[in-house]
Design an enzyme around this catalytic site. Structure first.
Site, PDB file in Angstrom:
ATOM      1  N   LYS A  77       1.179  -1.341   0.331  1.00 22.21           N
ATOM      2  CA  LYS A  77       0.203   0.142  -0.230  1.00 22.21           C
ATOM      3  C   LYS A  77       0.497   1.296  -0.128  1.00 22.21           C
ATOM      4  O   LYS A  77       0.415   2.282  -0.522  1.00 22.21           O
ATOM      5  CB  LYS A  77      -0.787   0.205   0.832  1.00 22.21           C
ATOM      6  CG  LYS A  77      -2.312   0.329   1.097  1.00 22.21           C
ATOM      7  CD  LYS A  77      -3.057   0.573   1.940  1.00 22.21           C
ATOM      8  CE  LYS A  77      -2.673  -0.915   3.397  1.00 22.21           C
ATOM      9  NZ  LYS A  77      -1.362   0.024   4.302  1.00 22.21           N
ATOM     10  N   THR A  79       4.141   1.074  -0.982  1.00 23.72           N
ATOM     11  CA  THR A  79       4.179   1.515  -2.058  1.00 23.72           C
ATOM     12  C   THR A  79       4.127   1.968  -3.363  1.00 23.72           C
ATOM     13  O   THR A  79       4.172   2.055  -4.476  1.00 23.72           O
ATOM     14  CB  THR A  79       5.310   0.367  -2.759  1.00 23.72           C
ATOM     15  OG1 THR A  79       5.814  -0.719  -1.547  1.00 23.72           O
ATOM     16  CG2 THR A  79       5.238  -0.494  -3.707  1.00 23.72           C
ATOM     17  N   ARG A 100       1.875   8.503   6.742  1.00 19.09           N
ATOM     18  CA  ARG A 100       2.145   8.822   8.184  1.00 19.09           C
ATOM     19  C   ARG A 100       3.663   7.778   8.487  1.00 19.09           C
ATOM     20  O   ARG A 100       4.862   7.189   7.610  1.00 19.09           O
ATOM     21  CB  ARG A 100       1.888   7.414   9.155  1.00 19.09           C
ATOM     22  CG  ARG A 100       1.939   5.871   8.960  1.00 19.09           C
ATOM     23  CD  ARG A 100       1.639   5.035   8.233  1.00 19.09           C
ATOM     24  NE  ARG A 100       2.408   5.080   6.224  1.00 19.09           N
ATOM     25  CZ  ARG A 100       4.049   4.253   7.200  1.00 19.09           C
ATOM     26  NH1 ARG A 100       4.423   4.609   7.681  1.00 19.09           N
ATOM     27  NH2 ARG A 100       3.832   4.145   5.848  1.00 19.09           N
ATOM     28  N   LYS A 111       8.390  -5.816  10.119  1.00 21.77           N
ATOM     29  CA  LYS A 111       7.896  -5.474   8.508  1.00 21.77           C
ATOM     30  C   LYS A 111       9.073  -4.331   8.152  1.00 21.77           C
ATOM     31  O   LYS A 111       8.362  -3.894   7.153  1.00 21.77           O
ATOM     32  CB  LYS A 111       6.850  -5.342   8.915  1.00 21.77           C
ATOM     33  CG  LYS A 111       5.630  -5.630   8.372  1.00 21.77           C
ATOM     34  CD  LYS A 111       3.701  -4.941   8.038  1.00 21.77           C
ATOM     35  CE  LYS A 111       3.283  -4.323   7.162  1.00 21.77           C
ATOM     36  NZ  LYS A 111       2.853  -3.857   6.827  1.00 21.77           N
ATOM     37  N   ALA A 292      -3.659   0.437  11.793  1.00 17.69           N
ATOM     38  CA  ALA A 292      -4.651   1.188  11.875  1.00 17.69           C
ATOM     39  C   ALA A 292      -5.514  -0.362  12.714  1.00 17.69           C
ATOM     40  O   ALA A 292      -7.096  -0.097  12.906  1.00 17.69           O
ATOM     41  CB  ALA A 292      -5.329   1.087  10.214  1.00 17.69           C
ATOM     42  N   PHE A 320      -3.871  -0.907   6.195  1.00 13.74           N
ATOM     43  CA  PHE A 320      -3.942  -2.422   6.524  1.00 13.74           C
ATOM     44  C   PHE A 320      -4.912  -2.753   4.897  1.00 13.74           C
ATOM     45  O   PHE A 320      -5.665  -2.119   4.034  1.00 13.74           O
ATOM     46  CB  PHE A 320      -4.503  -2.455   7.721  1.00 13.74           C
ATOM     47  CG  PHE A 320      -3.071  -2.749   8.200  1.00 13.74           C
ATOM     48  CD1 PHE A 320      -2.006  -3.911   7.681  1.00 13.74           C
ATOM     49  CD2 PHE A 320      -3.231  -2.614   9.907  1.00 13.74           C
ATOM     50  CE1 PHE A 320      -1.708  -3.902   8.781  1.00 13.74           C
ATOM     51  CE2 PHE A 320      -2.354  -2.063  11.108  1.00 13.74           C
ATOM     52  CZ  PHE A 320      -1.087  -3.363   9.885  1.00 13.74           C
ATOM     53  N   PHE A 408       3.729  -7.895  -9.033  1.00 12.87           N
ATOM     54  CA  PHE A 408       4.866  -8.427  -9.370  1.00 12.87           C
ATOM     55  C   PHE A 408       5.680  -8.860 -10.733  1.00 12.87           C
ATOM     56  O   PHE A 408       4.550  -9.651 -11.043  1.00 12.87           O
ATOM     57  CB  PHE A 408       5.029  -9.339  -7.632  1.00 12.87           C
ATOM     58  CG  PHE A 408       4.665  -8.995  -6.776  1.00 12.87           C
ATOM     59  CD1 PHE A 408       3.669  -7.822  -6.412  1.00 12.87           C
ATOM     60  CD2 PHE A 408       5.677  -9.416  -5.386  1.00 12.87           C
ATOM     61  CE1 PHE A 408       2.845  -7.919  -4.725  1.00 12.87           C
ATOM     62  CE2 PHE A 408       5.524  -9.149  -4.415  1.00 12.87           C
ATOM     63  CZ  PHE A 408       4.974  -7.924  -3.931  1.00 12.87           C
ATOM     64  N   TRP A 436       7.096  -0.766  -8.562  1.00  9.90           N
ATOM     65  CA  TRP A 436       8.150  -1.298  -7.665  1.00  9.90           C
ATOM     66  C   TRP A 436       9.440  -1.515  -8.580  1.00  9.90           C
ATOM     67  O   TRP A 436      10.285  -1.275  -8.396  1.00  9.90           O
ATOM     68  CB  TRP A 436       7.871  -2.270  -7.651  1.00  9.90           C
ATOM     69  CG  TRP A 436       8.674  -3.686  -6.432  1.00  9.90           C
ATOM     70  CD1 TRP A 436       8.655  -3.364  -4.957  1.00  9.90           C
ATOM     71  CD2 TRP A 436       9.624  -4.494  -6.585  1.00  9.90           C
ATOM     72  NE1 TRP A 436       9.377  -3.898  -4.459  1.00  9.90           N
ATOM     73  CE2 TRP A 436       9.899  -4.601  -5.715  1.00  9.90           C
ATOM     74  CE3 TRP A 436       9.879  -4.817  -7.486  1.00  9.90           C
ATOM     75  CZ2 TRP A 436      11.359  -5.598  -5.332  1.00  9.90           C
ATOM     76  CZ3 TRP A 436      10.679  -5.918  -7.516  1.00  9.90           C
ATOM     77  CH2 TRP A 436      11.100  -6.324  -6.529  1.00  9.90           C
TER      78      TRP A 436
HETATM   79  P1  ADP Z   1       1.486  -2.145   3.043  1.00 12.80           P
HETATM   80  O1  ADP Z   1       2.344  -0.897   3.139  1.00 12.80           O
HETATM   81  O2  ADP Z   1       0.843  -2.682   2.749  1.00 12.80           O
HETATM   82  O3  ADP Z   1       2.549  -2.819   4.264  1.00 12.80           O
HETATM   83  P2  ADP Z   1       4.279  -2.112   1.945  1.00 12.80           P
HETATM   84  O4  ADP Z   1       4.615  -1.018   0.975  1.00 12.80           O
HETATM   85  O5  ADP Z   1       5.148  -1.781   3.291  1.00 12.80           O
HETATM   86  O6  ADP Z   1       2.861  -2.183   2.185  1.00 12.80           O
HETATM   87  O7  ADP Z   1       5.353  -3.672   1.069  1.00 12.80           O
HETATM   88  C1  ADP Z   1       5.771  -4.285   1.958  1.00 12.80           C
HETATM   89  C2  ADP Z   1       6.891  -4.685   0.674  1.00 12.80           C
HETATM   90  O8  ADP Z   1       6.115  -5.655   0.174  1.00 12.80           O
HETATM   91  C3  ADP Z   1       8.185  -4.250   1.007  1.00 12.80           C
HETATM   92  O9  ADP Z   1       9.416  -5.116   1.300  1.00 12.80           O
HETATM   93  C4  ADP Z   1       7.941  -3.778  -0.585  1.00 12.80           C
HETATM   94  O10 ADP Z   1       9.036  -3.572  -0.877  1.00 12.80           O
HETATM   95  C5  ADP Z   1       7.163  -5.352  -1.255  1.00 12.80           C
HETATM   96  N1  ADP Z   1       6.927  -4.990  -2.262  1.00 12.80           N
HETATM   97  C6  ADP Z   1       5.503  -3.930  -2.992  1.00 12.80           C
HETATM   98  N2  ADP Z   1       4.866  -3.744  -3.498  1.00 12.80           N
HETATM   99  C7  ADP Z   1       6.073  -5.259  -4.671  1.00 12.80           C
HETATM  100  C8  ADP Z   1       6.245  -5.532  -5.673  1.00 12.80           C
HETATM  101  N3  ADP Z   1       5.499  -5.125  -6.709  1.00 12.80           N
HETATM  102  N4  ADP Z   1       7.039  -6.140  -6.310  1.00 12.80           N
HETATM  103  C9  ADP Z   1       7.668  -6.711  -4.615  1.00 12.80           C
HETATM  104  N5  ADP Z   1       7.526  -6.122  -3.809  1.00 12.80           N
HETATM  105  C10 ADP Z   1       6.805  -5.315  -3.515  1.00 12.80           C
END
Ligand code: ADP
Length: 584
Positions: A77, A79, A100, A111, A292, A320, A408, A436
């Site tokens: 999210k 990302t 945030r 995480k 959240a 979330f 991904f 990403w």
């Molecule tokens: P959330 O905000 O939903 O908790 P994050 O944005 O923090 O998720 O991403 C969680 C993890 O997943 C991070 O380590 C990020 O690098 C990885 N990630 C997010 N999107 C991708 C993607 N498209 N491909 C590979 N890894 C990803």
């Protein structure tokens, strides 16, 4: 190349050419006195001056990014929020992100700090991850001061007669030691501090009683920072915090302890949002805290207001799944701010859809189960039921969402086609995004879908009005948003519910649910769309200052635990340069 480099390595590389705060300030058209630099690359923004100067300027478009029920790994999210800001930037839109601040708990645990990932991140990463400009420290100082005031008062009342108290200008408050509502906070996942005994020793060593710590970001002070309009509002709210009940069951507040002013004194600077940037140099404001599942868990009302004045688009994020993050954005944050969103994004990943459709649940820190590496359209289709449930939730708020498939590089075309087909059949816009892997260039379809959605009229409306009795409201959230059959209460929660319903002030208060983020239900092991279940409410907390009641469902704790292979094992510093390695 994000397939070969860790997020922190990508961040470090981009940081060598990032904009300084003065360049960001110029992009935003800020006046000199509105920018409060903290070093070269982070600044605080004087929200009061900005909102005052821009009071007649119309707000930009307000976009919230939420998600399906995530796996324990997170579904990207943050990302996607950063990717969308970068994609809008590539389309030459004026845009500011609003996210945030992370908590030290997950940053040092499993995480990470959630600054985004791959080529869609918020930088500079080290200050972002390690305390930024000290807002959470300020919250800890403010909150724990309340606890110092409470516990020392209990000691003094135990040791002094009424006359001795009167000589010191104090009147006995007669606090019931078993009805202390407030506790201590620390910004780590410290399970050993969940249940503690304090005041052990002699009578000069404090009042002896049971106590506890919660993680800092679940503090009522954080909740107040998230919703406060300005300093005056914050001062009033801090003065209304109920810390305990007396022996006649009357509430004792921070005002009764004469500590509300000093608590607010810690928070003056923290009210100003922090200015940072994406990997591609668009401005991002960072303010308030995550989680959240146990808090509001999103950027503050002040940060969003500032961002809406400074750009044509404000991309904010509500943590979330839409059942908890978006529900709070919708019924709490927007109610307090009076702002109306133009668009809501529901992020989905093929891995989470597979998890909801029957694949083994991934465990953070362990290799992904091999099932995730192989095409399985059946699991994806089955998992889409969870996504469709969240789409319906957003529609109940009067908004037709944009589904963002956070791609991904292991996803297959057939799997993506299946998601598109099912979402389009449900009437939602769908965009595939490759931010990403490719940054803003990979997010153009996503950015265009959001721009289109923002032009659409929506019929934003709350799930409940504030005159809905508390019990009815909890039932509405449980049935309409989580898909439960009903709600059950422990005797303790039921007693608190009755006490709250008898209190006329409660009518003005919102509802901030505490529930697992790993399922639509309270049970993290139930995936997809669980059917035939009841939401068990075991406690109801009162955050009178923030202005919400906090029903707690299931076993979730306000103090998470640190795991056996946490992130801190891989964090270190380069002693020559002072650079931090390994935070993510
Ligand atoms: P959330 O905000 O939903 O908790 P994050 O944005 O923090 O998720 O991403 C969680 C993890 O997943 C991070 O380590 C990020 O690098 C990885 N990630 C997010 N999107 C991708 C993607 N498209 N491909 C590979 N890894 C990803």
């Amino acid at each position: 190349d994000p397939t070969k480099h860790a997020d922190w390595e990508i961040a470090e590389e981009a940081e060598s050419r990032m904009k300084d705060v003065f360049e960001l300030s110029e992009m935003l058209g800020l006046q000199k006195e509105e920018l409060l630099p903290h070093g070269h690359y982070v600044a605080k923004l004087d929200y009061r001056k900005i909102l005052d100067r821009c009071k007649d300027k119309p707000d930009g478009k307000y976009v919230d990014v939420t998600a399906i029920t995530p796996t324990p790994l997170g579904e990207g999210k943050s990302t996607c929020a950063m990717g969308l800001v970068q994609g809008l930037g590539k389309r030459n839109k004026s845009v500011v992100g609003a996210i945030r601040q992370p908590s030290g708990g997950p940053t040092m645990n499993i995480k990470g700090s959630a600054a985004g990932g791959g080529l869609a991140q918020c930088i500079p990463l080290t200050p972002f991850s390690l305390g930024l400009t000290g807002d959470i420290n300020a919250i800890m100082n403010a909150h724990n001061l309340g606890m110092v005031a409470l516990t020392s008062r209990m000691q003094h009342e135990a040791n002094y007669t009424d006359e001795q108290l009167a000589k010191r200008g104090l009147k006995r408050l007669d606090i019931h030691p078993k009805k202390v509502e407030f506790n201590w906070i620390i910004d780590y996942c410290a399970q050993a501090l969940r249940n503690i005994t304090i005041g052990q020793g002699g009578k000069m060593d404090g009042f002896n009683m049971q106590s506890s710590f919660a993680i800092a970001v679940s503090s009522e002070i954080m909740a107040i920072l998230s919703v406060a309009k300005d300093l005056k509002d914050m001062r009033e709210r801090i003065g209304k915090i109920v810390v305990a009940y007396d022996k006649q069951d009357r509430p004792i507040t921070t005002t009764d302890l004469d500590v509300a002013g000093a608590m607010t004194a810690w928070m003056v600077e923290a009210l100003n949002p922090n200015l940072m940037q994406t990997l591609e140099g668009q401005p991002v404001v960072v303010h308030a805290g995550p989680f959240a599942n146990i808090a509001i868990g999103q950027s503050s009302v002040i940060a969003d207001r500032v961002a809406l004045k400074l750009a044509d688009y404000n991309v904010t994020e509500s943590g979330f799944g839409a059942d908890i993050g978006f529900e709070k954005f919708w019924n709490l944050k927007c109610r307090y701010s009076g702002l109306k969103p133009h668009c809501a994004v529901v992020v989905a990943t093929i891995r989470a859809l597979k998890c909801h459709g029957g694949a083994p649940i991934p465990v953070p820190g362990r290799p992904m189960p091999e099932e995730y590496g192989k095409e399985n359209v059946g699991w994806v289709e089955e998992g889409c039921k969870n996504l469709l449930h969240h789409i319906e939730t957003v529609k109940k708020a009067g908004i037709n969402p944009v589904v963002c498939i956070n791609a991904f590089y292991t996803d297959t075309d057939n799997e993506i086609k299946a998601v598109r087909r099912l979402c389009e059949a449900a009437g939602a816009r769908v965009a595939l995004s490759r931010h990403w892997e490719h940054g803003g260039d990979g997010a153009l379809e996503f950015a265009d879908a959001v721009v289109d959605a923002c032009e659409e009229e929506n019929d934003f409306r709350f799930l409940y009005e504030l005159d809905t009795p508390l019990e009815k409201r909890i039932e509405l959230i449980a049935k309409e948003v989580y898909g439960a059959d009903g709600v059950s209460y422990t005797p303790d929660a039921k007693a608190k519910l009755k006490r709250m319903e008898a209190d006329p002030e409660m009518k003005e208060m919102g509802t901030c649910m505490v529930k697992s983020h790993l399922s639509l239900s309270h049970d993290p092991t139930l995936k997809g769309v669980p059917k035939g279940w009841t939401l068990p409410v075991r406690d109801i907390l009162t955050y009178k200052g923030a202005g919400f009641v906090v029903p707690v469902a299931g076993a979730i704790s306000l103090m998470p635990g640190t795991a056996s292979d946490p992130a801190y094992r891989r964090i270190d510093v380069d002693v020559e340069t002072g650079k931090v390695k390994g935070v993510f």
